[in-house]
Design an enzyme around this catalytic site. Structure first.
Site: not given
Ligand code: AP5
Length: 216
Positions: A13, A88, A127, A161, A172
């Site tokens: 994402k 979410r 990552r 992270r 997660r």
């Molecule tokens: P990346 O693009 O970073 O993946 P992502 O989907 O953004 O993953 P996240 O881990 O950031 O998502 P998340 O939803 O767990 O975390 P968030 O920060 O939102 O890609 C990952 C890696 O793979 C990268 O190194 C990239 O280069 C590689 N890659 C990407 N695409 C690829 C492909 N096609 N092929 C190969 N490699 C690839 O949330 C963190 C925490 O915050 C949550 O756990 C929760 O506690 C809290 N939080 C955030 N938002 C909310 C909410 N709305 N409600 C409640 N809690 C929340």
């Protein structure tokens, strides 16, 4: 345009949101990034959120809705946004509908990034991001052109992270399947759900998303 990128942790994402932002002039609203900024500031919200994030659980709907509502009131979001990590839960989705309706806006599309769980731990634990500009990289899948130097800003410091460890990723993923995946039928019923194969390479996923945007 108002887009949601929906998918499990590591689906890509953030990677795709950065590309959409650069190409279409939309603003990426990553709730994960906003929470990490609050943690870094040491604010009250940040302190509460850190405990929850490090367990791989979800921060409360009340906090998340307030954060996004405030952000959508800022002037830079007027030309459109990519929501990355919000909503979410069903309660967050309902709040978002209300927020947008109040502004006379509506969602254009929800793009589901379909991925198998078994590759996500490798993606997440490999990552890292530029400490200066936030550009994202991966140990195997997306390296900077010159090792140790950010392609975008030339920065040489990178960060990982604290929740990108295998045990937390499992929690997660559980939170995603139990609380976020139920949003898929909600958006399918509204006729705005699009799906892309998130298992292919990063450039190919970008092409699929661009093709879906042409249909809007
Ligand atoms: P990346 O693009 O970073 O993946 P992502 O989907 O953004 O993953 P996240 O881990 O950031 O998502 P998340 O939803 O767990 O975390 P968030 O920060 O939102 O890609 C990952 C890696 O793979 C990268 O190194 C990239 O280069 C590689 N890659 C990407 N695409 C690829 C492909 N096609 N092929 C190969 N490699 C690839 O949330 C963190 C925490 O915050 C949550 O756990 C929760 O506690 C809290 N939080 C955030 N938002 C909310 C909410 N709305 N409600 C409640 N809690 C929340």
């Amino acid at each position: 345009m108002i887009l949601i990128l929906l998918g499990p942790p590591g689906a890509g994402k953030g990677t795709q949101a950065q590309r959409l932002e650069a190409k279409h002039g939309l603003v990426q609203l990553s709730t994960g990034d906003m929470l990490r900024a609050a943690v870094a500031e040491g604010s009250e919200v940040g302190l509460k959120a850190k405990v929850v994030m490090d367990k791989g659980e979800l921060v409360s709907d009340e906090i998340m809705t307030a954060i996004i509502s405030d952000r959508l009131n800022e002037a830079d979001t007027k030309n459109g946004v990519i929501l990355d990590g919000f909503p979410r839960t069903e309660a967050q989705a309902a709040s978002l509908d209300e927020m947008l309706a109040t502004k006379g806006l509506a969602l254009n599309a929800v793009i589901e990034m379909k991925t198998d769980d078994d590759i996500l731990v490798e993606r997440i634990t490999g990552r890292y991001t530029c400490a200066n500009c936030g550009a994202g990289y991966h140990d195997s899948f997306l390296k900077p052109a010159v090792e140790g130097v950010c392609d975008k800003c030339g920065g040489t410091e990178f960060v990982r992270r604290s929740d990108d460890v295998a045990e937390t990723v499992i929690s997660r993923l559980k939170a995603y399947h139990e609380q976020t995946a139920p949003l898929l039928p909600y958006y399918r019923n509204k006729g705005i759900l699009k799906q892309v194969d998130g298992m292919t390479g990063i450039d190919d996923v970008t092409r699929q998303i661009e093709a879906e945007l042409q249909t809007i």
